[in-house]
Design a protein around this motif. Structure first.
Motif, PDB file in Angstrom:
ATOM      1  N   MET A 114       0.892  -1.280  -0.119  1.00  0.00           N
ATOM      2  CA  MET A 114       0.050   0.000   0.157  1.00  0.00           C
ATOM      3  C   MET A 114       0.952   1.143  -0.055  1.00  0.00           C
ATOM      4  N   SER A 115       0.591   2.098  -0.872  1.00  0.00           N
ATOM      5  CA  SER A 115       1.250   3.430  -0.840  1.00  0.00           C
ATOM      6  C   SER A 115       1.031   4.360   0.193  1.00  0.00           C
ATOM      7  N   THR A 116       1.953   5.140   0.439  1.00  0.00           N
ATOM      8  CA  THR A 116       1.789   6.038   1.683  1.00  0.00           C
ATOM      9  C   THR A 116       1.637   7.534   0.984  1.00  0.00           C
ATOM     10  N   LEU A 117       1.144   8.615   1.978  1.00  0.00           N
ATOM     11  CA  LEU A 117       0.847   9.835   1.406  1.00  0.00           C
ATOM     12  C   LEU A 117       1.293  10.783   2.099  1.00  0.00           C
ATOM     13  N   GLU A 118       1.916  11.931   1.945  1.00  0.00           N
ATOM     14  CA  GLU A 118       2.429  13.181   2.740  1.00  0.00           C
ATOM     15  C   GLU A 118       1.427  13.985   2.750  1.00  0.00           C
ATOM     16  N   THR A 119       0.727  14.015   3.798  1.00  0.00           N
ATOM     17  CA  THR A 119      -0.336  14.885   3.919  1.00  0.00           C
ATOM     18  C   THR A 119       0.165  16.362   4.163  1.00  0.00           C
ATOM     19  N   SER A 120       1.102  16.656   4.434  1.00  0.00           N
ATOM     20  CA  SER A 120       1.381  18.086   4.828  1.00  0.00           C
ATOM     21  C   SER A 120       1.337  19.131   3.515  1.00  0.00           C
ATOM     22  N   SER A 121       1.407  18.360   2.212  1.00  0.00           N
ATOM     23  CA  SER A 121       1.357  19.324   1.014  1.00  0.00           C
ATOM     24  C   SER A 121      -0.347  18.941   0.637  1.00  0.00           C
ATOM     25  N   LEU A 122      -0.980  18.231   1.289  1.00  0.00           N
ATOM     26  CA  LEU A 122      -2.361  17.935   0.726  1.00  0.00           C
ATOM     27  C   LEU A 122      -3.411  19.274   1.167  1.00  0.00           C
ATOM     28  N   LYS A 123      -4.047  19.762   0.094  1.00  0.00           N
ATOM     29  CA  LYS A 123      -5.084  20.754   0.393  1.00  0.00           C
ATOM     30  C   LYS A 123      -6.386  20.452   0.118  1.00  0.00           C
ATOM     31  N   LEU A 124      -6.785  19.596  -0.949  1.00  0.00           N
ATOM     32  CA  LEU A 124      -7.929  19.273  -1.249  1.00  0.00           C
ATOM     33  C   LEU A 124      -8.303  17.718  -1.265  1.00  0.00           C
ATOM     34  N   ILE A 125      -9.241  17.304  -0.814  1.00  0.00           N
ATOM     35  CA  ILE A 125      -9.497  15.924  -0.887  1.00  0.00           C
ATOM     36  C   ILE A 125     -10.987  15.813  -1.693  1.00  0.00           C
ATOM     37  N   ALA A 126     -11.013  14.976  -2.931  1.00  0.00           N
ATOM     38  CA  ALA A 126     -12.194  14.736  -3.144  1.00  0.00           C
ATOM     39  C   ALA A 126     -12.652  13.510  -3.324  1.00  0.00           C
ATOM     40  N   PHE A 127     -13.943  13.395  -3.147  1.00  0.00           N
ATOM     41  CA  PHE A 127     -14.741  11.834  -3.034  1.00  0.00           C
ATOM     42  C   PHE A 127     -15.734  11.755  -4.307  1.00  0.00           C
ATOM     43  N   ASP A 128     -15.517  10.580  -4.719  1.00  0.00           N
ATOM     44  CA  ASP A 128     -16.633  10.210  -5.622  1.00  0.00           C
ATOM     45  C   ASP A 128     -18.099  10.056  -4.958  1.00  0.00           C
ATOM     46  N   ALA A 129     -19.260   9.978  -5.425  1.00  0.00           N
ATOM     47  CA  ALA A 129     -20.255   9.823  -4.671  1.00  0.00           C
ATOM     48  C   ALA A 129     -21.047   8.486  -4.620  1.00  0.00           C
ATOM     49  N   ASP A 130     -21.204   8.169  -5.872  1.00  0.00           N
ATOM     50  CA  ASP A 130     -22.026   6.763  -5.899  1.00  0.00           C
ATOM     51  C   ASP A 130     -21.215   5.658  -5.753  1.00  0.00           C
ATOM     52  N   ASP A 131     -21.496   4.968  -4.598  1.00  0.00           N
ATOM     53  CA  ASP A 131     -20.805   3.497  -4.188  1.00  0.00           C
ATOM     54  C   ASP A 131     -19.693   3.958  -3.610  1.00  0.00           C
TER      55      ASP A 131
END
Length: 239
Positions: A1-18
């Protein structure tokens, strides 16, 4: 599983259906009812093959969503019965299609808690494709709308669409994360533009959204069992 550096993260987008709520089972149910309705005209396997081909052919005209689905059901019924389908049967098809515009929204497990926690730390977006009225209605009926700073309802999820989203919101690829159930729509095009994606599979995947293993070779992204795992993966704790 890949990892993510959240310090640079500004926007989290979510799909809707399912991803946020149950959707595909409602469409499967309606298609089964179409098969029952036309069973005296045509067998189920033939209907399924023809209906799928009609849907794909019509995507460029009607787009995704309940309205296009209903129109494709009507077209399929007329073609497979060589015009013998009755006006009453067409009305029944329209009626079951209308149910797709008003079914009760069943929010998936872990979604509400994850959104509540993440909304305190990041800007959140619903990024979905489909009919504007239909998707807006589902967002409102879900009771989740207040968690999202932005809502984007687009006709297709491809590289150009995601690039336009980044440009519109002044984001660099590393500042954007997409979360969804479709490898084809929510993961691969996002990775291709250099952004991050999380795949949370749903129990049913529409055939049009499936991809072959060869398309995933060399691609780095996280796959989580459910939304319950998202906060841990992001290393974000609830207050």
């Amino acid at each position: 599983m890949s990892t993510l550096e959240t310090s640079s993260l500004k926007l989290i987008a979510f799909d809707a259906d399912d991803t946020l709520w149950v959707n595909e089972p409602n469409y499967v149910n309606v298609q089964q009812r179409l098969g029952d309705l036309l069973s005296h005209h045509i067998d189920q396997p033939t209907l399924s093959r023809h209906f799928y081909a009609t849907q794909i052919r019509n995507l460029q005209l009607f787009g995704y969503g309940a309205k296009g689905f209903t129109l494709s059901m009507i077209e399929t019924a007329i073609e497979l019965t060589q015009g013998r389908v009755t006006g009453l049967e067409i009305q029944q098809i329209i009626d079951i299609g209308k149910e797709l515009l008003a079914f009760p929204i069943e929010v998936l497990d872990g979604v509400r808690d994850a959104l509540e926690t993440l909304a305190k730390r990041f800007d959140l977006m619903v990024l979905t494709k489909g009919d504007l009225f239909d998707q807006e209605s589902k967002i409102a009926r879900s009771g989740l709308g207040h968690f999202f700073k932005y809502v984007e309802i687009i006709s297709e999820k491809d590289e150009r669409s995601y690039q336009r989203i980044l440009q519109r919101y002044g984001l660099q690829p590393e500042e954007f994360l997409m979360i969804g159930n479709s490898l084809k729509s929510d993961v691969l095009p996002v990775l291709h533009i250099g952004a991050q994606a999380v795949h949370i599979p749903y129990v049913i995947t529409w055939a049009h959204e499936r991809v072959g293993e060869e398309q995933l070779q060399g691609k780095s992204f996280a796959t989580l069992a459910s939304m319950h795992d998202l906060l841990n993966w992001l290393e974000v704790t609830a207050d």
